[in-house]
Structures are given as structure tokens and as C-alpha cells.
Design an enzyme around this catalytic site. Structure first.
Site, short mmCIF file in Angstrom:
data_model
loop_
_atom_site.label_atom_id
_atom_site.label_comp_id
_atom_site.label_asym_id
_atom_site.label_seq_id
_atom_site.Cartn_x
_atom_site.Cartn_y
_atom_site.Cartn_z
N GLU A 166 0.85 -1.19 0.00
CA GLU A 166 0.00 0.00 0.00
C GLU A 166 0.88 1.24 0.00
O GLU A 166 1.88 1.30 0.73
CB GLU A 166 -0.89 0.00 1.23
CG GLU A 166 -1.73 1.25 1.38
CD GLU A 166 -2.60 1.17 2.62
OE1 GLU A 166 -3.04 0.07 3.00
OE2 GLU A 166 -2.80 2.23 3.25
N GLU A 218 -2.63 11.42 3.19
CA GLU A 218 -3.67 11.28 4.20
C GLU A 218 -3.67 12.55 5.04
O GLU A 218 -2.62 13.17 5.23
CB GLU A 218 -3.43 10.06 5.07
CG GLU A 218 -3.60 8.75 4.33
CD GLU A 218 -3.42 7.55 5.25
OE1 GLU A 218 -4.44 6.97 5.65
OE2 GLU A 218 -2.26 7.22 5.56
#
Length: 293
Positions: free
Chosen positions: A169, A174
Site C-alpha cells: 500500500e 492522508e
């Protein structure tokens, strides 16, 4: 700057509840020795210039609250139900709007949307970037990230698809809605996932991510991933970094195709639930997503 050592990271394919975030945290200074490479071979993009639903040739929807995937709350006790309704996901006036709302829907009190390019765009290496304006307030957790395409492996003589974190990932961006000057980029893989992910925070000086658009991206090669904001590289992670930071236990799995995800989560272990001051609805506004090689 609030430390992100105290946060709890979850991920879609792995319902892991953790109580501390162990990160390789190198500080917030830019890496002035590097520049974003100019990769001018545009191989895929969405400029969001046609009003209506997102282009179905580019995007799929994840629908629901994670129950169908056996991870209610998406493994993080999140509060939203993802939909494909125009109230939550629409293209208008040249931008994509992913909107989180406070409303009763399918036994949840919040709705939002999550788009993926799974099965449509799956690319190995290159430059992935998006120009985005973010919402503000406790409980918002928008993200621009990549997941690896699972491969078939043999387990006890049977063929099975890999699961997270074996697929890898790459979290390009974020953001926690109550920290409007900070974003962070993270790698997850075997031996460095969840609480042991490798991450770095970027702090925007004299500006906020909720008051204007900013470009978030990575450059990804067979040996490294560079993270940048507005063209400024703030983190480079290599095979050697993974080996060093995991005492040789981490596995570099970033040598396969990955697909793109855009979403806003609401509440949960990370980033915490909305409070009385959180304003709904708000949107993650995406001007474009572009992929180069």
C-alpha cells in the site's frame, strides 16, 4: 505540530486495531537535494471536465460500511456508509466533489464516497499526482492512495489471492481534518504495516490545506518512492530503507501494478469522531488526477 505517533492506522483489507503508531519519522524538512522528475508521458488522467457521475471508464465505487467485506466500519470503527449517489459523489464545474454528509442512511449516521480504479487503471511505477482541496474539522479523514493488485499464491496446495499487507500500500496523501496544515505519506507492506508502517508528516508553512488547492504526488521506481507536495519532495523511501528500518524483516512489494483510491472517511479510531464544532456537509474537491511514466 501534534505528533502522529499517537494515532491508530487501519487499512481496508486488514481489520487491525492498534494502540500506538510506530513510525519512521524523519522530521518535516524538505529534501533539498532532490526534485520531482519531469515525466511528460501522460498515460492516464481524469480532468473532471464533464458534469455528472464520474467517468465509469475510469472509476468504480466501493459501496457500504464494510460489512460485506467482513470488516464493519472498514476495520477502523468508521461511521460512514459509502454510496454512489450524486449527493456524495459528482463532477461539477470542472472538479470532482466527494462529499461527506451527516444523515441517517442504511443504519449509519454519515454518508460519503470512495472511488477506485481497480480493474480499470492498474500501473506499475510512474508518477501519480492529484490536485486537491481538503475539508476541515474533527472527524474528517480524506485520502489519495494506492493498493497493490493481488497475485495468486499457493497455500497448502490451493491457489489463493494475496491479502493486505502482502499486496502493499502506498498512501500518497492522508489528512486529519483537525490538523489543516499537515498531511502524511506512508508505505505498508509485509513486516512494516499498521503500527509498524513507515511514514512522514509534511507541514505546510503559512497556509492551510482546506483553503486552497495543493498537488500531492509520488514518483515510484523499482528502487524507491518519492513523496512530494506542490513539487517539493519531503520523503524518499528505498528498498534499503525498508530493510534498515525493519531489521531485514520487511519485504519490498512495490514491484507490481497498483490502483488508485480516493475517499473521505468519517470518524473511527483514526481520526476520532466528529464533535459539536464539525461542520457538515463538506467536500474533498479534486481538480485532476494524472498518471505518467
Amino acid at each position: 505540530m501534534k505528533s502522529i505517533f499517537n494515532y491508530i492506522i487501519y487499512k481496508y483489507a486488514a481489520p487491525i486495531f492498534l494502540t500506538g503508531l510506530l513510525l519512521v519519522f524523519i522530521g518535516c524538512d524538505l529534501d533539498e537535494t532532490q526534485e520531482v522528475t519531469t515525466l511528460d508521458n501522460l498515460v492516464w488522467s481524469d480532468e473532471f471536465d464533464v458534469d455528472g457521475a464520474p467517468n465509469s471508464q475510469n472509476w468504480n465505487y466501493d459501496i457500504g460500511d464494510g460489512t460485506a467485506e467482513n470488516i464493519p466500519g472498514w476495520g477502523n470503527n468508521e461511521l460512514q456508509y459509502y454510496t454512489d449517489r450524486s449527493e456524495n459523489i459528482i463532477v461539477e464545474n470542472g472538479v470532482l466533489l466527494i462529499t461527506a454528509r451527516q444523515e441517517s442512511f442504511e443504519n449509519r449516521n454519515y454518508t460519503s464516497a470512495r472511488l477506485t480504479t481497480e480493474g480499470l487503471l492498474e500501473q506499475q511505477y510512474g508518477r501519480f499526482e492529484a490536485r486537491i482541496r481538503l475539508p476541515y474539522g474533527q472527524g474528517y479523514w480524506p485520502a489519495f492512495w494506492l493498493l497493490g493488485v493481488p497475485e495468486t499464491t499457493m497455500v497448502d496446495g490451493e491457489e489463493v489471492l494475496e491479502e493486505w499487507p502482502a499486496v502493499g500500500e502506498i498512501d500518497i496523501m492522508e489528512y486529519l481534518g483537525d490538523e489543516p496544515t499537515n498531511v502524511f505519506g506512508t508505505l505498508h507492506g509485509p513486516g512494516f504495516s499498521g503500527a509498524e508502517s513507515i511514514s512522514k508528516e509534511f507541514t505546510l508553512e503559512n497556509d492551510r490545506f482546506d483553503t486552497g488547492f495543493h498537488v500531492f504526488g509520488i514518483e515510484w521506481s523499482p528502487t524507491s518512492v518519492n513523496y512530494y507536495v506542490d513539487g517539493n519532495i519531503y520523503q524518499t523511501l528505498t528498498r534499503e530503507d525498508i530493510a534498515e528500518e525493519t531489521d531485514g524483516e520487511g519485504e519490498w512489494v512495490f514491484d507490481r501494478p497498483f490502483y488508485i483510491i480516493l475517499n473521505i472517511a468519517v470518524g473511527g479510531n483514526l481520526p476520532g469522531n466528529p464533535n459539536s464544532e464539525t461542520v457538515f456537509p463538506q467536500s474533498m474537491i479534486v481538480d485532476y488526477v494524472r498518471v505518467y511514466n
